[in-house]
Design a protein around this motif. Structure first.
Motif, PDB file in Angstrom:
ATOM      1  N   LEU A  26       0.782  -1.101  -0.045  1.00  0.00           N
ATOM      2  CA  LEU A  26       0.022  -0.003  -0.017  1.00  0.00           C
ATOM      3  C   LEU A  26       0.856   1.274  -0.130  1.00  0.00           C
ATOM      4  O   LEU A  26       0.655   2.284  -0.607  1.00  0.00           O
ATOM      5  N   PHE A  27       2.091   1.259   0.706  1.00  0.00           N
ATOM      6  CA  PHE A  27       2.798   2.216   0.708  1.00  0.00           C
ATOM      7  C   PHE A  27       3.495   2.567  -0.733  1.00  0.00           C
ATOM      8  O   PHE A  27       3.591   3.794  -1.161  1.00  0.00           O
ATOM      9  N   CYS A  28       3.706   1.605  -1.384  1.00  0.00           N
ATOM     10  CA  CYS A  28       4.335   1.731  -2.696  1.00  0.00           C
ATOM     11  C   CYS A  28       3.196   2.098  -3.716  1.00  0.00           C
ATOM     12  O   CYS A  28       3.549   3.316  -4.471  1.00  0.00           O
ATOM     13  N   ILE A  29       1.906   1.890  -3.514  1.00  0.00           N
ATOM     14  CA  ILE A  29       0.935   2.152  -4.377  1.00  0.00           C
ATOM     15  C   ILE A  29       0.686   3.893  -4.098  1.00  0.00           C
ATOM     16  O   ILE A  29       0.491   4.724  -4.966  1.00  0.00           O
ATOM     17  N   LEU A  30       0.825   4.350  -2.983  1.00  0.00           N
ATOM     18  CA  LEU A  30       0.645   5.579  -2.508  1.00  0.00           C
ATOM     19  C   LEU A  30       1.649   6.673  -2.887  1.00  0.00           C
ATOM     20  O   LEU A  30       1.482   7.828  -3.239  1.00  0.00           O
ATOM     21  N   THR A  31       2.899   6.054  -2.890  1.00  0.00           N
ATOM     22  CA  THR A  31       4.030   6.986  -3.063  1.00  0.00           C
ATOM     23  C   THR A  31       4.653   7.044  -4.524  1.00  0.00           C
ATOM     24  O   THR A  31       4.806   7.954  -4.809  1.00  0.00           O
ATOM     25  N   VAL A  32       4.681   5.745  -4.983  1.00  0.00           N
ATOM     26  CA  VAL A  32       5.380   5.816  -6.324  1.00  0.00           C
ATOM     27  C   VAL A  32       4.668   6.335  -7.626  1.00  0.00           C
ATOM     28  O   VAL A  32       5.303   7.299  -8.320  1.00  0.00           O
ATOM     29  N   PRO A  33       3.522   6.032  -7.838  1.00  0.00           N
ATOM     30  CA  PRO A  33       2.736   6.670  -8.965  1.00  0.00           C
ATOM     31  C   PRO A  33       2.692   8.272  -8.738  1.00  0.00           C
ATOM     32  O   PRO A  33       2.928   9.076  -9.707  1.00  0.00           O
ATOM     33  N   ILE A  34       2.299   8.845  -7.541  1.00  0.00           N
ATOM     34  CA  ILE A  34       2.156  10.244  -7.557  1.00  0.00           C
ATOM     35  C   ILE A  34       3.419  10.981  -7.395  1.00  0.00           C
ATOM     36  O   ILE A  34       3.686  12.183  -7.852  1.00  0.00           O
ATOM     37  N   THR A  41      15.058   7.149 -18.517  1.00  0.00           N
ATOM     38  CA  THR A  41      15.092   7.703 -17.457  1.00  0.00           C
ATOM     39  C   THR A  41      14.069   7.555 -16.334  1.00  0.00           C
ATOM     40  O   THR A  41      14.201   7.090 -15.414  1.00  0.00           O
ATOM     41  N   LEU A  42      12.799   7.717 -16.946  1.00  0.00           N
ATOM     42  CA  LEU A  42      11.684   7.400 -16.246  1.00  0.00           C
ATOM     43  C   LEU A  42      11.581   6.108 -15.568  1.00  0.00           C
ATOM     44  O   LEU A  42      10.946   5.863 -14.511  1.00  0.00           O
ATOM     45  N   PHE A  43      11.870   4.883 -16.573  1.00  0.00           N
ATOM     46  CA  PHE A  43      12.109   3.648 -16.087  1.00  0.00           C
ATOM     47  C   PHE A  43      12.912   3.372 -14.791  1.00  0.00           C
ATOM     48  O   PHE A  43      12.649   2.642 -13.879  1.00  0.00           O
ATOM     49  N   VAL A  44      14.018   3.915 -14.850  1.00  0.00           N
ATOM     50  CA  VAL A  44      15.166   3.908 -13.909  1.00  0.00           C
ATOM     51  C   VAL A  44      14.641   4.624 -12.601  1.00  0.00           C
ATOM     52  O   VAL A  44      14.655   3.910 -11.603  1.00  0.00           O
ATOM     53  N   VAL A  45      13.857   5.777 -12.711  1.00  0.00           N
ATOM     54  CA  VAL A  45      13.409   6.402 -11.663  1.00  0.00           C
ATOM     55  C   VAL A  45      12.314   5.614 -10.991  1.00  0.00           C
ATOM     56  O   VAL A  45      12.255   5.341  -9.676  1.00  0.00           O
ATOM     57  N   LEU A  46      11.834   4.786 -11.640  1.00  0.00           N
ATOM     58  CA  LEU A  46      10.340   3.950 -11.246  1.00  0.00           C
ATOM     59  C   LEU A  46      11.096   2.845 -10.533  1.00  0.00           C
ATOM     60  O   LEU A  46      10.606   2.627  -9.390  1.00  0.00           O
ATOM     61  N   ILE A  47      12.023   2.129 -11.213  1.00  0.00           N
ATOM     62  CA  ILE A  47      12.619   1.090 -10.416  1.00  0.00           C
ATOM     63  C   ILE A  47      13.280   1.655  -8.990  1.00  0.00           C
ATOM     64  O   ILE A  47      13.045   0.798  -7.946  1.00  0.00           O
ATOM     65  N   MET A  48      13.957   2.638  -9.163  1.00  0.00           N
ATOM     66  CA  MET A  48      14.554   3.019  -7.798  1.00  0.00           C
ATOM     67  C   MET A  48      13.538   3.497  -6.777  1.00  0.00           C
ATOM     68  O   MET A  48      13.725   2.879  -5.560  1.00  0.00           O
ATOM     69  N   ARG A  49      12.342   3.891  -7.008  1.00  0.00           N
ATOM     70  CA  ARG A  49      11.588   4.439  -6.129  1.00  0.00           C
ATOM     71  C   ARG A  49      10.598   3.220  -5.463  1.00  0.00           C
ATOM     72  O   ARG A  49      10.207   3.160  -4.423  1.00  0.00           O
ATOM     73  N   LEU A  50      10.479   2.174  -6.378  1.00  0.00           N
ATOM     74  CA  LEU A  50       9.840   1.050  -5.984  1.00  0.00           C
ATOM     75  C   LEU A  50      10.510   0.324  -5.202  1.00  0.00           C
ATOM     76  O   LEU A  50       9.874  -0.261  -3.884  1.00  0.00           O
ATOM     77  N   MET A  51      11.765   0.174  -5.346  1.00  0.00           N
ATOM     78  CA  MET A  51      12.789  -0.515  -4.388  1.00  0.00           C
ATOM     79  C   MET A  51      12.933   0.218  -3.081  1.00  0.00           C
ATOM     80  O   MET A  51      13.063  -0.433  -1.982  1.00  0.00           O
ATOM     81  N   ALA A  52      12.935   1.564  -3.085  1.00  0.00           N
ATOM     82  CA  ALA A  52      13.009   2.459  -1.789  1.00  0.00           C
ATOM     83  C   ALA A  52      11.764   2.206  -1.136  1.00  0.00           C
ATOM     84  O   ALA A  52      11.878   2.162   0.146  1.00  0.00           O
ATOM     85  N   SER A  53      10.324   2.080  -1.687  1.00  0.00           N
ATOM     86  CA  SER A  53       9.208   2.169  -1.095  1.00  0.00           C
ATOM     87  C   SER A  53       9.159   0.560  -0.540  1.00  0.00           C
ATOM     88  O   SER A  53       8.507   0.630   0.427  1.00  0.00           O
ATOM     89  N   LEU A  54       9.555  -0.488  -1.006  1.00  0.00           N
ATOM     90  CA  LEU A  54       9.501  -1.452  -0.388  1.00  0.00           C
ATOM     91  C   LEU A  54      10.400  -1.685   0.682  1.00  0.00           C
ATOM     92  O   LEU A  54      10.324  -2.772   1.422  1.00  0.00           O
ATOM     93  N   PRO A  67      -0.343   3.486  18.774  1.00  0.00           N
ATOM     94  CA  PRO A  67      -1.749   2.547  18.451  1.00  0.00           C
ATOM     95  C   PRO A  67      -1.941   2.454  17.194  1.00  0.00           C
ATOM     96  O   PRO A  67      -2.593   1.406  16.614  1.00  0.00           O
ATOM     97  N   ALA A  68      -1.325   3.361  16.189  1.00  0.00           N
ATOM     98  CA  ALA A  68      -1.445   3.002  14.798  1.00  0.00           C
ATOM     99  C   ALA A  68      -0.418   2.208  14.085  1.00  0.00           C
ATOM    100  O   ALA A  68      -0.305   2.082  12.812  1.00  0.00           O
ATOM    101  N   LEU A  69       0.700   1.822  15.069  1.00  0.00           N
ATOM    102  CA  LEU A  69       1.810   0.924  14.412  1.00  0.00           C
ATOM    103  C   LEU A  69       1.423  -0.134  13.463  1.00  0.00           C
ATOM    104  O   LEU A  69       1.859  -0.472  12.413  1.00  0.00           O
ATOM    105  N   SER A  70       0.176  -0.803  13.931  1.00  0.00           N
ATOM    106  CA  SER A  70      -0.077  -2.209  13.065  1.00  0.00           C
ATOM    107  C   SER A  70      -0.594  -1.820  11.736  1.00  0.00           C
ATOM    108  O   SER A  70      -0.386  -2.486  10.774  1.00  0.00           O
ATOM    109  N   LYS A  71      -1.129  -0.703  11.708  1.00  0.00           N
ATOM    110  CA  LYS A  71      -1.533  -0.180  10.127  1.00  0.00           C
ATOM    111  C   LYS A  71      -0.549   0.575   9.269  1.00  0.00           C
ATOM    112  O   LYS A  71      -0.844   1.034   8.261  1.00  0.00           O
ATOM    113  N   ALA A  72       0.679   0.696   9.945  1.00  0.00           N
ATOM    114  CA  ALA A  72       1.830   1.230   9.119  1.00  0.00           C
ATOM    115  C   ALA A  72       2.882   0.438   9.195  1.00  0.00           C
ATOM    116  O   ALA A  72       3.937   0.696   8.323  1.00  0.00           O
TER     117      ALA A  72
END
Length: 293
Positions: free
Chosen positions: A76-84, A210-223, A238-243
């Motif tokens: 979910l973190f990847c979905i929220l951060t990478v495309p935007i 270049t966009l492909f390289v940035v996308l790969i880097m950002r995906l790996m960093a998000s994971l 109390p919100a740790l389990s959801k993050a």
């Protein structure tokens, strides 16, 4: 014979020059990874002792609700951060490439968050999102628990992650845009193409590698996200389990609970997940990445 002897001599010097890098790779990367693979099949104990338990750690991992939640949080973190994040970085790169006054200063300002320590970034944003005296609630006259509300905590961390990486990604994309020959745009203008058409048929195809390289880097960093969660959410929230991400779960199991065998299995699963996502990206890039000059 002289040519062959010179050729062999060049090979020896070449191997000698790359030897430190190869040794560093083997000692600092390959050996620890192999050791982690072995530990994932054991019940690691104190003083380096361990007991082989087979697939017990993996069975426990895939039947654990906490692990499944951490996997979903990571995705979910990847979905929220990478495309935007990548989209905003592309827009900023295009704006920085335009003929505006002081664009060098703007480039430095956007890149500045990347040179600041992640811990410092997290602490500043944690103060800004504070529900009692934070500047965000003060400006917008709201009373939102940005960091302690389980429903929005992952969004809060995602906002900080996007902001932190925006400048770096924009600079990379800017370098790709600046490598595009201006003759393409001049020819397109003579043919009556609008700016939007130039962006669609010239900028996007030419900057796609270049966009492909940035996308790969950002995906790996998000994971592999950990530092922002550790500094902004932390234990006792109390919100740790959801993050909680996979790497954060690994930290808790390894350094707090001492379950090094189980935590090694979590790392192996994270590596596999990164490999799957990366492989899917390389398969999909054949349809949209243009390597023609």
């Amino acid at each position: 014979m002289n040519k062959k002897r010179g050729f062999d001599q060049d090979h020896k010097w070449g191997y000698l020059m790359i030897a430190p890098t190869i040794l560093g790779l083997l000692i600092l990367n390959v050996y620890p990874f192999l050791q982690t693979v072995i530990l994932s099949f054991t019940n690691a104990k104190a003083f380096g002792n361990y007991q082989f338990v087979g697939l017990k750690n993996y069975i426990h991992m895939f039947t654990s609700e906490e692990f499944l939640r951490a996997t979903w949080n990571t995705l979910l973190f990847c979905i929220l951060t990478v495309p935007i994040g990548v989209f905003l970085a592309l827009i900023i790169a295009i704006l920085l490439n335009a003929k505006i006054r002081g664009k060098v200063v703007f480039r430095a300002i956007f890149f500045l968050p990347m040179v600041v320590a992640p811990a410092a970034v997290a602490m500043v944003w944690k103060w800004m999102f504070n529900s009692e005296y934070g500047i965000i609630n003060t400006i917008f006259h709201t009373d939102i628990n940005w960091i302690t509300n389980p429903n929005i905590v992952i969004i809060t961390v995602a906002i900080v992650a996007i902001w932190s990486a925006l400048g770096y990604d924009a600079v990379l994309l800017l370098s790709g845009i600046q490598n595009i020959s201006k003759s393409y745009y001049e020819a397109a203008s003579l043919d009556g193409c609008t700016k939007l058409q130039q962006f669609r048929y010239i900028t996007m195809p030419m900057v796609s590698p270049t966009l492909f390289v940035v996308l790969i880097m950002r995906l790996m960093a998000s994971l592999k996200v950990y530092d922002l969660l550790y500094m902004m959410v932390g234990e006792g929230n109390p919100a740790l389990s959801k993050a909680q991400s996979l790497i954060y779960l690994f930290y808790r199991e390894s350094f707090i609970s001492g379950n090094r065998g189980y935590s090694s299995a979590i790392v192996i699963w994270t590596v596999i997940l990164i490999g799957i996502v990366t492989a899917l990206q390389f398969i999909g890039q054949k349809k949209w990445v243009n390597y023609e000059v």
